[in-house]
Design a protein around this motif. Sequence first.
Motif, PDB file in Angstrom:
ATOM      1  N   LEU A 208      -7.969   5.305  -6.284  1.00  0.00           N
ATOM      2  CA  LEU A 208      -8.680   4.462  -5.319  1.00  0.00           C
ATOM      3  C   LEU A 208     -10.190   4.620  -5.440  1.00  0.00           C
ATOM      4  CD1 LEU A 208      -7.826   2.512  -2.993  1.00  0.00           C
ATOM      5  CD2 LEU A 208      -8.325   4.383  -1.419  1.00  0.00           C
ATOM      6  N   ARG A 209     -10.877   3.470  -5.559  1.00  0.00           N
ATOM      7  CA  ARG A 209     -12.335   3.478  -5.649  1.00  0.00           C
ATOM      8  C   ARG A 209     -12.993   2.640  -4.550  1.00  0.00           C
ATOM      9  NH1 ARG A 209     -10.810   7.103  -7.823  1.00  0.00           N
ATOM     10  NH2 ARG A 209     -11.062   7.769  -9.983  1.00  0.00           N
ATOM     11  N   HIS A 210     -12.248   1.738  -3.948  1.00  0.00           N
ATOM     12  CA  HIS A 210     -12.781   0.969  -2.812  1.00  0.00           C
ATOM     13  C   HIS A 210     -11.782   1.003  -1.679  1.00  0.00           C
ATOM     14  CE1 HIS A 210     -14.637  -2.130  -0.353  1.00  0.00           C
ATOM     15  NE2 HIS A 210     -13.427  -2.652  -0.221  1.00  0.00           N
ATOM     16  N   LEU A 211     -12.273   1.305  -0.486  1.00  0.00           N
ATOM     17  CA  LEU A 211     -11.440   1.308   0.711  1.00  0.00           C
ATOM     18  C   LEU A 211     -12.114   0.480   1.793  1.00  0.00           C
ATOM     19  CD1 LEU A 211      -9.034   2.338   2.388  1.00  0.00           C
ATOM     20  CD2 LEU A 211     -10.436   4.347   2.975  1.00  0.00           C
ATOM     21  N   GLY A 212     -11.357  -0.450   2.345  1.00  0.00           N
ATOM     22  CA  GLY A 212     -11.835  -1.242   3.469  1.00  0.00           C
ATOM     23  C   GLY A 212     -10.914  -1.059   4.663  1.00  0.00           C
ATOM     24  N   LEU A 213     -11.450  -0.529   5.742  1.00  0.00           N
ATOM     25  CA  LEU A 213     -10.744  -0.416   7.025  1.00  0.00           C
ATOM     26  C   LEU A 213     -11.577  -1.217   8.006  1.00  0.00           C
ATOM     27  CD1 LEU A 213      -9.949   3.412   6.877  1.00  0.00           C
ATOM     28  CD2 LEU A 213      -8.439   1.513   6.242  1.00  0.00           C
ATOM     29  N   GLN A 214     -11.226  -2.478   8.191  1.00  0.00           N
ATOM     30  CA  GLN A 214     -12.158  -3.455   8.723  1.00  0.00           C
ATOM     31  C   GLN A 214     -11.593  -4.215   9.922  1.00  0.00           C
ATOM     32  OE1 GLN A 214     -12.355  -4.436   4.173  1.00  0.00           O
ATOM     33  NE2 GLN A 214     -13.674  -5.886   5.234  1.00  0.00           N
ATOM     34  N   ASP A 215     -12.490  -4.970  10.565  1.00  0.00           N
ATOM     35  CA  ASP A 215     -12.097  -5.941  11.585  1.00  0.00           C
ATOM     36  C   ASP A 215     -11.353  -5.272  12.732  1.00  0.00           C
ATOM     37  OD1 ASP A 215     -12.146  -8.812  12.223  1.00  0.00           O
ATOM     38  OD2 ASP A 215      -9.962  -8.677  12.121  1.00  0.00           O
ATOM     39  N   SER A 216     -11.783  -4.087  13.122  1.00  0.00           N
ATOM     40  CA  SER A 216     -11.045  -3.333  14.124  1.00  0.00           C
ATOM     41  C   SER A 216     -11.835  -3.169  15.420  1.00  0.00           C
ATOM     42  CB  SER A 216     -10.689  -1.942  13.588  1.00  0.00           C
ATOM     43  OG  SER A 216     -10.045  -1.178  14.578  1.00  0.00           O
ATOM     44  N   GLU A 217     -11.099  -3.206  16.524  1.00  0.00           N
ATOM     45  CA  GLU A 217     -11.703  -2.890  17.806  1.00  0.00           C
ATOM     46  C   GLU A 217     -11.791  -1.371  18.005  1.00  0.00           C
ATOM     47  OE1 GLU A 217      -9.294  -4.677  20.834  1.00  0.00           O
ATOM     48  OE2 GLU A 217      -7.430  -3.902  20.002  1.00  0.00           O
ATOM     49  N   LEU A 218     -11.263  -0.621  17.051  1.00  0.00           N
ATOM     50  CA  LEU A 218     -11.366   0.846  17.048  1.00  0.00           C
ATOM     51  C   LEU A 218     -12.344   1.318  15.978  1.00  0.00           C
ATOM     52  CD1 LEU A 218      -7.554   1.726  17.280  1.00  0.00           C
ATOM     53  CD2 LEU A 218      -9.168   1.451  19.165  1.00  0.00           C
ATOM     54  N   GLN A 219     -13.330   0.498  15.652  1.00  0.00           N
ATOM     55  CA  GLN A 219     -14.174   0.798  14.496  1.00  0.00           C
ATOM     56  C   GLN A 219     -14.949   2.096  14.653  1.00  0.00           C
ATOM     57  OE1 GLN A 219     -13.889  -2.092  12.081  1.00  0.00           O
ATOM     58  NE2 GLN A 219     -14.004  -0.198  10.908  1.00  0.00           N
ATOM     59  N   ASP A 220     -15.381   2.438  15.854  1.00  0.00           N
ATOM     60  CA  ASP A 220     -16.085   3.707  16.050  1.00  0.00           C
ATOM     61  C   ASP A 220     -15.168   4.890  15.776  1.00  0.00           C
ATOM     62  OD1 ASP A 220     -18.550   2.666  16.656  1.00  0.00           O
ATOM     63  OD2 ASP A 220     -18.326   2.832  18.823  1.00  0.00           O
ATOM     64  N   GLU A 221     -13.933   4.827  16.289  1.00  0.00           N
ATOM     65  CA  GLU A 221     -12.979   5.906  16.056  1.00  0.00           C
ATOM     66  C   GLU A 221     -12.627   6.021  14.572  1.00  0.00           C
ATOM     67  OE1 GLU A 221     -11.950   4.310  20.228  1.00  0.00           O
ATOM     68  OE2 GLU A 221     -12.870   3.605  18.371  1.00  0.00           O
ATOM     69  N   ILE A 222     -12.507   4.885  13.914  1.00  0.00           N
ATOM     70  CA  ILE A 222     -12.227   4.904  12.478  1.00  0.00           C
ATOM     71  C   ILE A 222     -13.389   5.530  11.716  1.00  0.00           C
ATOM     72  CG2 ILE A 222     -11.901   3.431  10.445  1.00  0.00           C
ATOM     73  CD1 ILE A 222     -10.340   1.513  12.285  1.00  0.00           C
ATOM     74  N   LEU A 235     -14.400   7.668  -3.606  1.00  0.00           N
ATOM     75  CA  LEU A 235     -14.736   6.250  -3.474  1.00  0.00           C
ATOM     76  C   LEU A 235     -16.081   5.914  -4.094  1.00  0.00           C
ATOM     77  CD1 LEU A 235     -13.697   5.570   0.239  1.00  0.00           C
ATOM     78  CD2 LEU A 235     -12.340   5.184  -1.830  1.00  0.00           C
ATOM     79  N   GLU A 236     -16.170   4.686  -4.592  1.00  0.00           N
ATOM     80  CA  GLU A 236     -17.444   4.114  -5.006  1.00  0.00           C
ATOM     81  C   GLU A 236     -17.993   3.180  -3.936  1.00  0.00           C
ATOM     82  OE1 GLU A 236     -16.689   2.185  -8.687  1.00  0.00           O
ATOM     83  OE2 GLU A 236     -16.439   4.053  -9.827  1.00  0.00           O
ATOM     84  N   SER A 237     -17.101   2.580  -3.151  1.00  0.00           N
ATOM     85  CA  SER A 237     -17.539   1.695  -2.079  1.00  0.00           C
ATOM     86  C   SER A 237     -16.611   1.845  -0.888  1.00  0.00           C
ATOM     87  CB  SER A 237     -17.593   0.232  -2.545  1.00  0.00           C
ATOM     88  OG  SER A 237     -16.337  -0.196  -3.017  1.00  0.00           O
ATOM     89  N   LEU A 238     -17.189   1.642   0.298  1.00  0.00           N
ATOM     90  CA  LEU A 238     -16.466   1.802   1.560  1.00  0.00           C
ATOM     91  C   LEU A 238     -16.883   0.672   2.493  1.00  0.00           C
ATOM     92  CD1 LEU A 238     -14.807   3.494   3.678  1.00  0.00           C
ATOM     93  CD2 LEU A 238     -16.955   4.704   4.164  1.00  0.00           C
ATOM     94  N   SER A 239     -15.911   0.043   3.123  1.00  0.00           N
ATOM     95  CA  SER A 239     -16.203  -1.021   4.071  1.00  0.00           C
ATOM     96  C   SER A 239     -15.607  -0.694   5.429  1.00  0.00           C
ATOM     97  CB  SER A 239     -15.664  -2.369   3.579  1.00  0.00           C
ATOM     98  OG  SER A 239     -15.973  -3.385   4.518  1.00  0.00           O
ATOM     99  N   LEU A 240     -16.476  -0.627   6.428  1.00  0.00           N
ATOM    100  CA  LEU A 240     -16.078  -0.489   7.830  1.00  0.00           C
ATOM    101  C   LEU A 240     -16.639  -1.686   8.592  1.00  0.00           C
ATOM    102  CD1 LEU A 240     -16.872   3.316   8.284  1.00  0.00           C
ATOM    103  CD2 LEU A 240     -14.686   2.276   7.664  1.00  0.00           C
ATOM    104  N   SER A 241     -16.591  -2.824   7.949  1.00  0.00           N
ATOM    105  CA  SER A 241     -17.250  -4.032   8.441  1.00  0.00           C
ATOM    106  C   SER A 241     -16.364  -4.830   9.382  1.00  0.00           C
ATOM    107  CB  SER A 241     -17.636  -4.912   7.250  1.00  0.00           C
ATOM    108  OG  SER A 241     -16.463  -5.330   6.560  1.00  0.00           O
ATOM    109  N   MET A 242     -16.941  -5.886   9.962  1.00  0.00           N
ATOM    110  CA  MET A 242     -16.224  -6.931  10.694  1.00  0.00           C
ATOM    111  C   MET A 242     -15.684  -6.479  12.048  1.00  0.00           C
ATOM    112  SD  MET A 242     -14.102  -8.462   7.442  1.00  0.00           S
ATOM    113  CE  MET A 242     -13.184  -9.635   8.453  1.00  0.00           C
ATOM    114  N   GLY A 243     -15.973  -5.240  12.438  1.00  0.00           N
ATOM    115  CA  GLY A 243     -15.406  -4.727  13.671  1.00  0.00           C
ATOM    116  C   GLY A 243     -16.441  -4.492  14.747  1.00  0.00           C
ATOM    117  N   THR A 244     -16.139  -3.539  15.630  1.00  0.00           N
ATOM    118  CA  THR A 244     -16.973  -3.294  16.804  1.00  0.00           C
ATOM    119  C   THR A 244     -17.798  -2.013  16.648  1.00  0.00           C
ATOM    120  OG1 THR A 244     -15.147  -2.129  17.903  1.00  0.00           O
ATOM    121  CG2 THR A 244     -15.353  -4.504  18.310  1.00  0.00           C
ATOM    122  N   LEU A 245     -18.229  -1.716  15.438  1.00  0.00           N
ATOM    123  CA  LEU A 245     -19.004  -0.498  15.190  1.00  0.00           C
ATOM    124  C   LEU A 245     -20.279  -0.491  16.027  1.00  0.00           C
ATOM    125  CD1 LEU A 245     -18.988   2.036  13.221  1.00  0.00           C
ATOM    126  CD2 LEU A 245     -20.686   0.741  11.908  1.00  0.00           C
TER     127      LEU A 245
END
Length: 314
Positions: A208-222, A235-245
């Motif tokens: 695994l080189r890219h992980l996206g855990l996205q679009d979540s209402e739990l984005q801070d906890e994630i 990882l080379e890239s990480l996405s925690l986008s699209m949520g409520t960070l």
Amino acid sequence: MIFTEHLETFHGLPVFTLPETGEEPLPAAGDVAWRLDCFTAGDVPFPEVWQSFRERVNSADVRALVIGPWWEDEYIELGPVLELLLADAEDFPALRALFLADVVGEECEISWLELADVTPVLERFPLLEELGVRGGALLSLRPVRHESLRALRFESGGLPGQVVRAVGACELPALERLELWLGVAAYGGDATVADLAPILAGGAFPALRHLGLQDSELQDEIATAVASAPVVAQLESLSLSMGTLTDAGAEALLNGQPLTGLRRLDLHHHFVGEAMADRLRAALGPAGTEVDLSGRQVPRQWRDEEWRYVAVSE
């Protein structure tokens, strides 16, 4: 956010929608990602679209397949469509990529898309390298081992926790990209941060080189869980986008393990303040990490409370 345009490319190939008639010349079977769409086909049942595809295109050379709207007048779930594909699986020896439900908002809201168990796709296509799925209703997955899958993407406004747990229990030694749009509880997104633990541990997906855990209402906890997750080191890239960070999640990222090994940190669509955004850039920018903090959102007021929203829900 709603989907307004269909896929233009998939698996490195231009997407070509099978036309209604056989009057115009078709591209070579392996040169495009074939898109099947009941609407484009003249509002005919999907079995007729499938039959036309089988008659007009050499299935042995098809490398990528995209399923668009699979209903004509009355909406049906995806299950019967998958049954057709799986029944003919042996006729598609070159298939390496499949996208299920390339449907835009004006055709059907993402939360209304009724899917099926997608496990048989992985079982019947052992050489598949990329699987994309849009929608969450009726979606299920069982843990499997698949030697070839390199990219797995679930786009949903509410991804079932069962699917998240199943992904974490899969053995995918070749998987390089994993993207989960977790969504909100109101649309079936009942996954918890604990459900992500096997993924964050990193052991099941050594490539695994890219992980996206996205679009979540739990984005801070994630973000807090990711801050100390072993998987980050690979990882080379990480996405925690699209949520409520918010600033709380961003602070957790700054106080956790170094993220300077990442080439890119994607946080677009967020609720992080400008001062905290500047801290993130200052901490990661000098190391060469690209930080995407575009799309700052403003909380909405709801009954004297602030409401933060994800990019994709309904």
